[in-house]
Design a protein around this motif. Structure first.
Motif, short mmCIF file in Angstrom:
data_model
loop_
_atom_site.label_atom_id
_atom_site.label_comp_id
_atom_site.label_asym_id
_atom_site.label_seq_id
_atom_site.Cartn_x
_atom_site.Cartn_y
_atom_site.Cartn_z
N LEU A 89 0.46 -1.01 -0.35
CA LEU A 89 0.29 -0.07 -0.04
C LEU A 89 0.59 0.98 -0.33
O LEU A 89 0.67 2.10 -0.34
N LEU A 90 2.44 1.03 1.03
CA LEU A 90 2.57 2.18 1.14
C LEU A 90 3.79 2.73 -0.31
O LEU A 90 4.17 3.36 -0.22
N GLY A 91 4.18 1.53 -0.76
CA GLY A 91 5.24 1.44 -1.43
C GLY A 91 6.45 1.30 -1.43
O GLY A 91 7.65 2.02 -1.25
N VAL A 92 6.54 0.53 0.21
CA VAL A 92 7.83 0.07 1.11
C VAL A 92 8.21 -0.93 0.41
O VAL A 92 7.91 -1.96 0.52
N PRO A 93 9.67 -1.23 0.13
CA PRO A 93 10.33 -2.28 0.31
C PRO A 93 10.29 -4.14 1.10
O PRO A 93 10.61 -3.35 2.37
N TYR A 94 9.63 -4.67 0.75
CA TYR A 94 9.32 -6.05 1.82
C TYR A 94 10.69 -6.55 1.76
O TYR A 94 10.31 -7.30 2.62
N ALA A 95 11.48 -6.65 0.98
CA ALA A 95 12.74 -7.02 1.53
C ALA A 95 12.94 -6.55 2.56
O ALA A 95 14.25 -6.69 3.10
N ASP A 96 13.04 -5.18 2.32
CA ASP A 96 13.87 -4.34 4.20
C ASP A 96 12.31 -4.50 4.95
O ASP A 96 12.74 -4.41 5.97
N ARG A 97 11.89 -5.62 5.78
CA ARG A 97 10.97 -5.44 6.88
C ARG A 97 11.19 -5.98 8.43
O ARG A 97 11.35 -6.03 9.07
N ASP A 98 12.64 -7.14 7.73
CA ASP A 98 13.61 -7.56 8.90
C ASP A 98 14.08 -6.14 9.99
O ASP A 98 13.45 -6.14 11.02
N ALA A 99 13.40 -4.72 8.88
CA ALA A 99 15.39 -4.22 9.58
C ALA A 99 13.72 -3.53 9.92
O ALA A 99 14.10 -3.24 11.45
N PHE A 100 12.56 -2.85 9.46
CA PHE A 100 11.77 -1.43 10.12
C PHE A 100 10.77 -2.68 10.96
O PHE A 100 10.25 -2.15 12.38
N GLN A 101 11.09 -3.77 11.25
CA GLN A 101 10.04 -4.62 12.46
C GLN A 101 11.14 -4.78 13.42
O GLN A 101 10.54 -4.13 14.88
N GLU A 102 12.51 -4.50 13.06
CA GLU A 102 13.00 -4.32 14.09
C GLU A 102 12.95 -3.24 15.14
O GLU A 102 13.05 -3.12 16.46
N ARG A 103 13.05 -1.89 14.34
CA ARG A 103 13.35 -0.79 14.59
C ARG A 103 11.40 -0.70 15.29
O ARG A 103 11.51 0.07 16.93
N SER A 104 10.60 -0.65 14.91
CA SER A 104 9.30 -0.94 15.43
C SER A 104 9.16 -1.68 16.68
O SER A 104 8.76 -0.42 17.88
N GLY A 105 9.99 -3.06 16.67
CA GLY A 105 9.85 -3.71 18.12
C GLY A 105 10.46 -2.96 19.43
O GLY A 105 10.60 -2.18 20.70
N GLN A 106 11.80 -1.62 18.51
CA GLN A 106 12.27 -1.41 19.49
C GLN A 106 11.74 0.35 19.81
O GLN A 106 12.17 0.81 21.41
N LEU A 107 11.10 0.59 19.29
CA LEU A 107 10.31 1.87 19.11
C LEU A 107 9.08 1.45 20.39
O LEU A 107 8.78 2.69 21.17
N LEU A 108 8.35 0.51 20.38
CA LEU A 108 7.66 0.18 20.85
C LEU A 108 7.86 -0.21 22.17
O LEU A 108 7.01 -0.73 23.46
N ASP A 109 9.16 -0.60 23.17
CA ASP A 109 9.11 -1.48 23.62
C ASP A 109 9.74 -0.11 24.55
O ASP A 109 9.86 0.53 24.80
N VAL A 110 8.06 0.01 25.38
CA VAL A 110 8.28 0.68 26.55
C VAL A 110 9.76 1.19 27.56
O VAL A 110 9.53 1.93 28.74
#
Length: 402
Positions: A161-182
């Protein structure tokens, strides 16, 4: 306050404490006493915990009294975050914006989440769901429902939907996990936010050079001359994080809830006409977003009989509000035949989740497809791992077999 030497929080904050699917008993006690109480947090400040449905709606409905932006500014000031870093974090961040900036930014996106647009996306979502179910079936049981289905399905949907390469998912999922870690320190959270923004900024610049048919391309073509690259990166960054974190955790945790309530599972699996109501009940009962964005009180005011002062911090306990007996009978019981009853799982007011139509559609497609493909699906005993210290509740893993 309980902290490690580097400043990471080790005490689980009250507002995210759960016993599997249920909010913490201490939260229930607050709701049954006054509904709003001042509590100490492990973050080093006191905050008002708001737990009743009517009070939470009042807070979420009134950005003139309760500010998202001011809380971010106050928090950055307490933590010594530089003004430059704070402004970069705020840029284009709908969750940290108040009207009129929020209104301006949100208006750019409404066309992407209309009912018509979601209907056009549904065939592709059905294909993505079917592909992942095929892969699960080929791989055989046992499987981890989180890593094999619940996480990759919405991740691929939001990437396309956004136009983000799915191949980058490991990196952005790791960042989102860190960001949401309270438990992260403010400095760690800002660092990850800036890294995530820089990644998205590169994608925005690429879209400016060659705008595609995806959402980034649309934003550049329609608003690129009026909105800067930083704001576009902030908007897209939030959509990417929210687009996969929330739906993926609903799919994982919702499946576990259904497996532990087989009579409810059978209704959702066997009756196509019951799916919409079942999705709404799962949203209410699970309430995976603990509080939404924290808010700062703008001026002295009253809420639920309590006197609040300017600068005070508010937590809105969405799970408790969604289980308020003043609003719903027998609220702790999962009943997928209830249907939508004004729950607050997507928030309320100006910050009501923009992507709610997409999330609902993904769940309406994914849950029945999963349950019909694997009619004997069952939880591997003792295998489910619940996530703690995370701003979005869910499962780290869910081993299943069939």
């Amino acid at each position: 306050m309980s902290e490690t030497a580097p400043g990471r929080i080790t005490e689980l904050p009250l507002h995210i404490r759960r016993h599997e699917f249920a909010p913490a008993l201490e939260m229930r006690e607050i709701r049954e006493r006054d509904g709003i109480e001042l509590v100490h947090t492990p973050f080093g400040f006191d905050a008002w915990m708001v737990t009743r449905h009517r009070d939470v709606r009042e807070v979420l409905s009134d950005p003139t009294r309760f500010s998202n932006t001011q809380h971010v500014l106050n928090s950055a000031g307490r933590s010594g975050i530089s003004d430059t870093a704070t402004q970069r974090v705020l840029e284009g961040n709908l969750l940290a914006a108040d009207p009129p900036d929020h209104t301006r930014l949100r208006r750019m996106l409404t066309g992407a989440f209309t009912a018509r647009r979601i209907r056009l996306l549904e065939p592709r979502v059905r294909d993505i769901v079917a592909d992942h179910l095929d892969a699960m079936e080929r791989g055989g049981s046992p499987a981890d429902l989180v890593s094999d289905f619940a996480l990759p399905v919405p991740s691929l949907v939001i990437c396309e939907l956004l136009g983000v390469p799915y191949a980058d998912r490991d990196a952005f999922q790791e960042r989102s996990g860190q960001l949401l870690d309270v438990s992260s320190t403010p400095e760690e959270r800002v660092r990850v936010q800036l890294e995530s923004r820089e990644y998205m900024r590169e994608l925005v610049l690429r879209a400016r050079r060659e705008p595609g048919e995806d959402l980034l391309g649309m934003l550049v073509r329609e608003h690129g001359e009026d909105v800067g690259t930083g704001e576009l990166a902030g908007i897209a960054d939030l959509l990417l994080i929210a687009g996969h974190e929330t739906t993926s955790n609903m799919l994982g945790l919702g499946t576990l809830a259904l497996l532990r309530h087989p009579e409810q599972l059978a209704i959702m699996r066997d009756d196509p006409g019951a799916v919409d109501a079942a999705v709404e009940e799962l949203l209410r009962w699970l309430s995976i977003v603990h509080t939404g964005t924290l808010k700062a009180v703008i001026a002295d005011t009253e809420l639920g009989g309590a006197r609040l002062r300017a600068g005070d911090v508010l937590f809105c306990g969405l799970p408790m509000a969604n289980r308020d007996p003043e609003v719903i009978d027998d609220p702790d019981r999962l009943d997928v035949t209830r249907g939508g009853l004004g729950h607050l799982a997507f928030g309320h007011g100006v910050h009501h989740c923009l992507g709610a139509p997409l999330a609902r559609m993904e769940m309406r497609v994914a849950f029945p497809a999963l349950l019909r493909r694997f009619p004997t699906l069952r939880e591997v005993p003792g295998g489910a791992e619940f996530r703690s210290f995370n701003a979005v509740y869910g499962l780290a893993s869910l081993p299943v077999d069939w």
